[in-house]
Design a protein around this motif. Sequence first.
Motif, short mmCIF file in Angstrom:
data_model
loop_
_atom_site.label_atom_id
_atom_site.label_comp_id
_atom_site.label_asym_id
_atom_site.label_seq_id
_atom_site.Cartn_x
_atom_site.Cartn_y
_atom_site.Cartn_z
N GLU A 128 5.09 0.52 13.48
CA GLU A 128 4.55 0.23 14.82
C GLU A 128 3.69 -1.04 14.78
O GLU A 128 3.74 -1.87 15.70
CB GLU A 128 3.73 1.42 15.32
CG GLU A 128 3.20 1.26 16.74
CD GLU A 128 4.31 1.08 17.76
OE1 GLU A 128 4.05 0.39 18.78
OE2 GLU A 128 5.42 1.59 17.56
N SER A 129 2.91 -1.18 13.70
CA SER A 129 2.07 -2.39 13.58
C SER A 129 2.93 -3.64 13.45
O SER A 129 2.57 -4.71 13.95
CB SER A 129 1.13 -2.27 12.38
OG SER A 129 1.85 -2.37 11.16
N ARG A 175 4.37 9.72 8.14
CA ARG A 175 3.44 9.33 9.23
C ARG A 175 2.90 7.93 8.97
O ARG A 175 2.80 7.10 9.89
CB ARG A 175 2.29 10.33 9.33
CG ARG A 175 2.71 11.74 9.72
CD ARG A 175 1.51 12.57 10.12
NE ARG A 175 1.86 13.97 10.34
CZ ARG A 175 1.63 14.94 9.47
NH1 ARG A 175 1.04 14.67 8.31
NH2 ARG A 175 1.98 16.18 9.74
N ASN A 176 2.54 7.65 7.72
CA ASN A 176 2.00 6.33 7.37
C ASN A 176 3.05 5.23 7.59
O ASN A 176 2.72 4.15 8.07
CB ASN A 176 1.55 6.31 5.91
CG ASN A 176 0.38 7.24 5.65
OD1 ASN A 176 -0.33 7.64 6.58
ND2 ASN A 176 0.16 7.61 4.40
N ILE A 235 0.84 -1.20 0.00
CA ILE A 235 0.00 0.00 0.00
C ILE A 235 0.88 1.25 0.00
O ILE A 235 0.60 2.22 -0.72
CB ILE A 235 -0.95 -0.01 1.21
CG1 ILE A 235 -2.00 -1.11 1.06
CG2 ILE A 235 -1.64 1.36 1.37
CD1 ILE A 235 -2.84 -1.34 2.30
N LEU A 236 1.96 1.23 0.81
CA LEU A 236 2.85 2.37 0.88
C LEU A 236 3.51 2.65 -0.48
O LEU A 236 3.57 3.79 -0.94
CB LEU A 236 3.93 2.14 1.93
CG LEU A 236 3.50 2.17 3.40
CD1 LEU A 236 4.65 1.76 4.31
CD2 LEU A 236 2.99 3.57 3.79
N PHE A 292 14.02 6.84 1.80
CA PHE A 292 13.63 7.33 0.48
C PHE A 292 12.71 8.56 0.59
O PHE A 292 12.90 9.56 -0.10
CB PHE A 292 12.91 6.20 -0.27
CG PHE A 292 12.22 6.61 -1.55
CD1 PHE A 292 12.90 6.64 -2.75
CD2 PHE A 292 10.88 6.97 -1.54
CE1 PHE A 292 12.27 7.01 -3.93
CE2 PHE A 292 10.23 7.35 -2.70
CZ PHE A 292 10.93 7.37 -3.90
N ILE A 293 11.74 8.48 1.49
CA ILE A 293 10.79 9.59 1.67
C ILE A 293 11.46 10.75 2.41
O ILE A 293 11.23 11.93 2.10
CB ILE A 293 9.54 9.12 2.44
CG1 ILE A 293 8.83 7.99 1.67
CG2 ILE A 293 8.59 10.29 2.66
CD1 ILE A 293 8.31 8.38 0.31
N GLU A 294 12.32 10.42 3.40
CA GLU A 294 12.99 11.48 4.16
C GLU A 294 13.89 12.34 3.26
O GLU A 294 14.02 13.55 3.49
CB GLU A 294 13.83 10.85 5.27
CG GLU A 294 12.99 10.36 6.45
CD GLU A 294 13.81 9.63 7.49
OE1 GLU A 294 13.35 9.50 8.64
OE2 GLU A 294 14.93 9.17 7.15
#
Length: 315
Positions: free
Chosen positions: A274-275, A267-268, A247-248, A304-306
């Motif tokens: 955490e899950s 955030r996602n 999904i990400l 990658f996102i950071e």
Amino acid sequence: MKIGLRTIKTVVACFFALIIAQQLELLYYTAAGIIAILSVGNTKKSSLNTGISRFVSLAIATALAAVIFNLVGYTPLGFTLYLVVFIPLTVRFSLTDSIVVTSVLVTHYLLEQNFGWELILNEILLMAIGVGVALLSNLYMPNLEKKIKQEQETIEVHVRQLLLDMADDLTRTDKEDLVDSCDILLESIDYGQRQARMHQENQWFEENWYYEKYFIMRRAQVRSLREMILILKQIQIEEAWVADLRILLTTAGETLSEGNDGVQMLRNIDLVMESYRLKPLPKNREEFENRARLFQCLQIFKNFIELKAEFTMQQ
């Protein structure tokens, strides 16, 4: 046969340098044309820097040759000794591009067998005409900004597609070889960065390295994706475990753009991590290794996102 803009500017610069030097009745006036040919650069700033280095080099060469020729004589040996000393000096002061041009002018002292002020002025004028005409010819440079923006859009399309392909590949047993796609993307990014650097070097006063920094950021991102792909090839795990990562990747593939700061995606990712921590412990070594690789991929994807988030904050 296609004649490029630089070829046209080089020919024009040579022509006018020859005409001006001839009209001024300078000795060895053809040297002005050769200097013009060798001084037309790819960018405005490179041409200016070349011109400055040529004059510095000429000053050093004239002083050095005057000493050596007066000691040894206006002979092949004198010129050889001049080169023995002059070439290391140009290397020391990063003037190597001027070795040939300056040494040609020094041969004029050798042929005339004197260092009179008239001859020195003659050589200075030859250099000034050649360099000056080259600089004038480079005042016009095509604006590369539109081309750079097109390259950005093309790269973003391919990065989005790569992310979607990675998402589809997660549940496949016969995984695609997406490493080649990364390598092709890296070549495109290198090309875009070269264009961005040329664009910046054609600006006299504006210091804006946005485009080059953008391509540096995208290169780092693609390398992260390449690392993920190599790890994902080793993962054989139930679909339920990779659903969140899929999904990400899909969301990133659908939303990636120059204007997306990636804050929501981070955030996602934290929620997914955490899950994973709350899930039951692995039952065997194979499951442990697969989940460890999966968690490693998630960490790399977060990086990658950071990269994009940090780039956006710095602008």
